[in-house]
Write an enzyme that holds these catalytic residues in place. Structure first.
Site, short mmCIF file in Angstrom:
data_model
loop_
_atom_site.label_atom_id
_atom_site.label_comp_id
_atom_site.label_asym_id
_atom_site.label_seq_id
_atom_site.Cartn_x
_atom_site.Cartn_y
_atom_site.Cartn_z
N TYR A 76 6.07 -44.13 14.95
CA TYR A 76 6.69 -43.35 13.87
C TYR A 76 7.45 -44.29 12.93
O TYR A 76 7.42 -44.11 11.71
CB TYR A 76 7.65 -42.30 14.43
CG TYR A 76 8.09 -41.32 13.37
CD1 TYR A 76 7.36 -40.15 13.13
CD2 TYR A 76 9.20 -41.58 12.57
CE1 TYR A 76 7.75 -39.27 12.13
CE2 TYR A 76 9.58 -40.70 11.57
CZ TYR A 76 8.84 -39.54 11.36
OH TYR A 76 9.21 -38.67 10.37
N PHE A 128 -1.75 -40.08 -18.18
CA PHE A 128 -2.65 -39.74 -17.09
C PHE A 128 -2.15 -38.40 -16.53
O PHE A 128 -0.95 -38.14 -16.51
CB PHE A 128 -2.69 -40.82 -15.99
CG PHE A 128 -3.67 -40.44 -14.92
CD1 PHE A 128 -5.03 -40.53 -15.17
CD2 PHE A 128 -3.25 -39.90 -13.71
CE1 PHE A 128 -5.95 -40.11 -14.21
CE2 PHE A 128 -4.17 -39.49 -12.75
CZ PHE A 128 -5.52 -39.59 -13.00
N THR A 129 -3.09 -37.57 -16.09
CA THR A 129 -2.77 -36.18 -15.72
C THR A 129 -1.56 -36.07 -14.78
O THR A 129 -0.54 -35.47 -15.13
CB THR A 129 -3.99 -35.53 -15.05
OG1 THR A 129 -4.43 -36.37 -13.98
CG2 THR A 129 -5.14 -35.36 -16.04
N ASP A 219 1.48 -48.54 -13.82
CA ASP A 219 0.52 -47.72 -13.08
C ASP A 219 -0.64 -48.68 -12.76
O ASP A 219 -1.52 -48.92 -13.58
CB ASP A 219 0.07 -46.54 -13.92
CG ASP A 219 -0.93 -45.66 -13.17
OD1 ASP A 219 -1.50 -46.13 -12.16
OD2 ASP A 219 -1.16 -44.52 -13.60
N LYS A 262 -8.31 -46.37 -5.46
CA LYS A 262 -9.19 -46.95 -6.48
C LYS A 262 -9.41 -48.44 -6.16
O LYS A 262 -10.13 -48.74 -5.23
CB LYS A 262 -8.61 -46.74 -7.87
CG LYS A 262 -8.77 -45.32 -8.43
CD LYS A 262 -7.78 -44.33 -7.93
CE LYS A 262 -7.86 -42.99 -8.62
NZ LYS A 262 -6.60 -42.55 -9.16
N ARG A 386 -13.46 -34.87 -18.96
CA ARG A 386 -12.19 -35.46 -19.39
C ARG A 386 -12.04 -35.10 -20.86
O ARG A 386 -12.43 -35.85 -21.74
CB ARG A 386 -12.18 -36.98 -19.20
CG ARG A 386 -11.75 -37.43 -17.82
CD ARG A 386 -10.28 -37.14 -17.56
NE ARG A 386 -9.82 -37.57 -16.25
CZ ARG A 386 -9.18 -36.77 -15.39
NH1 ARG A 386 -8.99 -35.51 -15.65
NH2 ARG A 386 -8.73 -37.25 -14.26
N PHE A 452 -7.95 -28.48 -14.61
CA PHE A 452 -9.33 -28.95 -14.50
C PHE A 452 -9.84 -28.94 -13.07
O PHE A 452 -11.04 -28.83 -12.84
CB PHE A 452 -9.47 -30.36 -15.10
CG PHE A 452 -8.61 -31.40 -14.45
CD1 PHE A 452 -7.28 -31.55 -14.82
CD2 PHE A 452 -9.13 -32.24 -13.49
CE1 PHE A 452 -6.47 -32.50 -14.22
CE2 PHE A 452 -8.34 -33.21 -12.88
CZ PHE A 452 -7.00 -33.33 -13.24
C1 LIG Z 1 -5.81 -41.61 -9.67
C2 LIG Z 1 -4.73 -42.02 -10.57
C3 LIG Z 1 -3.41 -41.66 -10.33
C4 LIG Z 1 -2.99 -40.72 -9.22
O1 LIG Z 1 -3.31 -41.19 -7.98
P1 LIG Z 1 -3.77 -40.23 -6.76
O2 LIG Z 1 -3.97 -41.20 -5.64
O3 LIG Z 1 -4.99 -39.51 -7.18
O4 LIG Z 1 -2.64 -39.30 -6.49
C5 LIG Z 1 -2.45 -42.15 -11.20
N1 LIG Z 1 -2.77 -42.91 -12.25
C6 LIG Z 1 -4.04 -43.26 -12.52
C7 LIG Z 1 -4.35 -44.09 -13.71
C8 LIG Z 1 -5.06 -42.82 -11.71
O5 LIG Z 1 -6.32 -43.14 -11.99
#
Ligand SMILES: *Cc1c(COP(=O)(O)O)cnc(C)c1O
Length: 460
Positions: A76, A128-129, A219, A262, A386, A452
């Site tokens: 943990y 970004f969303t 980011d 990613k 998008r 979306f």
């Molecule tokens: C995917 C993404 C996020 C959010 O990450 P999650 O792992 O999906 O929560 C933030 N910023 C960018 C540019 C992304 O592509």
């Protein structure tokens, strides 16, 4: 082997396990997309042949990563894998303090709550969303300061992720620097089509922010892809390794949120990193409310191990050349068919310009949503919208009307072959041939947040 531009790229790996795919008929796909409310997010994965919905969490892990998973220390507190992850982040990115989170948005939630006060302004190189939503939920307001070229799919400027410093300066003059807790900088800007920011621009931004005592939060979801473009396109960086460039990018920022799903080649995970002790301390306290103890933050020990190894693999020059090379191959193929795509070709996918593809549809008829559904029906290739659906509504309830109305063909890392790329381009070309007969859609169900993902549509 040293990379040699005269020889074409090829994958620096080979396959030792494959996943079999279900082949479907057109009739089955027509039924499946209707049942999914014409939203590709609502399709069952088993009804999809080539899945380009996202590059998030869809990468193939290496044998090294898989064996790392067996070394999970599922304690943990204070798991060995946490320390391995911390070491990898410090070594390759250079940030001081880190907190794992279940994925990128977990880090965004905590960071936004820690740094943003009600009424604050958060300038960024395109929204970004999830990032913008967390900024808004924390009481802030996002302001777009990306260069105008980023909103023009035809503009071939090599660094469309750059910040327009004069736009930032106007915000500082209007609101005062004290109202701006940080500038939010994405590397290889997702919503612009996977477009890089240049080191020169980032350095200029750094100098500006230093003068005005404003932080830069990174980011860094696709930082290694951005580094690849800097290596290929920016003077003075031709001889540098991706490793060196990634480290330099991070050194120009004060902290980061990361979706490890990613660049870092894992199926789940993320983290928050920051160089300031005070902000770290607050974040470390908050993570126990939303994610878990600060040494696991919603992840299993084995997940943290896979991220640590994935970070190392992601900064390899051969890996990135093959990764971006495959995307370029698909983009060039699409252009040969005359399909309108965002240029230059980006790092993580091909973005088809739905406004140009279906010029007879208004934006309220959801051209990109419609096109994604048609492409699925044609060949079982799953893409995503998008455009206006992703852009959502403003806090006052009005729709955002983004300039870009795109269908994203996102390429998972190390998953598909060049022959798959051929099929994708050929089937999109078949839709292009019958484009004049395609009708738009109306939205019949709209969720409140990030619509979306779950919205439903009907054909007009
Ligand atoms: C995917 C993404 C996020 C959010 O990450 P999650 O792992 O999906 O929560 C933030 N910023 C960018 C540019 C992304 O592509």
């Amino acid at each position: 082997m040293k990379s040699n531009k005269k020889v074409s790229w090829a994958e620096p790996y080979k396959m030792k396990m494959v996943e079999l795919l279900k082949m479907t008929t057109r009739q089955q796909r027509v039924k499946a997309i209707k049942e999914a409310g014409y939203n590709t997010f609502l399709l069952k994965s088993e009804d999809v042949y080539i899945d380009l919905l996202t590059d998030s969490g869809t990468s193939a892990m290496s044998d090294r990563q898989w064996s790392g998973m067996f070394m999970g220390d599922e304690a943990y507190a204070g798991s060995r894998n946490y320390y391995n992850l911390e070491r990898a982040i410090q070594k390759y990115y250079g940030y001081k303090y880190i907190i794992p989170t279940h994925q990128g948005r977990g880090a965004e939630n905590i960071l936004s709550k820690v740094l943003i006060k009600k009424g604050d302004i958060i300038p960024g190189n395109m929204y970004f969303t999830t990032t913008r939503l967390h900024q808004e939920l924390a009481g802030g307001k996002f302001e777009d300061i990306i260069i105008d070229a980023a909103h023009d799919p035809e503009n071939e400027f090599p660094f469309k992720g750059n910040v327009d410093i004069s736009k930032l300066d106007a915000l500082v003059k209007k609101h005062g620097a004290a109202k701006i807790p940080y500038v939010s900088i994405a590397t290889n800007v997702n919503m612009a089509g996977g477009q890089p920011i240049s080191m020169g621009n980032l350095k200029e931004l750094r100098a500006y922010c230093k003068k005005h005592k404003i932080r830069i939060i990174h980011d860094m979801t696709r930082v290694a892809e951005n580094a690849y473009f800097i290596q290929q396109r920016e003077k003075g960086y031709e001889k540098k390794t991706i490793k060196e460039i990634v480290f330099e990018i991070c050194s120009l920022t004060d902290g980061a949120t990361m979706s490890a799903k990613k660049d870092a080649l894992v199926n789940i995970g993320g983290f928050l990193a920051i160089n300031e002790w005070d902000a770290f301390e607050k974040a470390r306290n908050m993570v126990v409310v939303y994610e878990g103890l600060h040494t696991y933050g919603g992840l299993a020990g084995r997940d943290m191990e896979a991220i640590a190894i994935g970070i190392e693999e992601s900064v390899d020059d051969h890996h990135q050349r093959a990764r971006v090379g495959q995307v370029e191959y698909l983009g060039n193929k699409m252009m040969e068919f005359g399909i309108p795509i965002v240029k230059p070709i980006g790092g993580h996918g091909i973005f088809v310009n739905a406004k140009a593809f279906l010029p007879h549809l208004t934006q309220d008829e959801f051209p990109a949503q419609t096109l994604a559904a048609e492409i699925y029906v044609e060949s079982g290739v799953r893409t995503m919208e998008r455009g206006i659906v992703s852009a959502g509504r403003k806090p006052n309830g009005q729709n955002y009307y983004p300039k870009l109305e795109l269908v994203r063909f996102t390429i998972p890392r190390r998953v598909y072959t060049q022959a798959h790329m051929d099929v994708i381009a050929e089937s999109t070309a078949m839709v292009y041939e019958r484009r004049n007969k395609i009708k738009g859609m109306k939205m019949v169900y709209e969720p409140q947040y990030l619509r979306f993902f779950q919205a439903r549509f009907e054909k007009l």
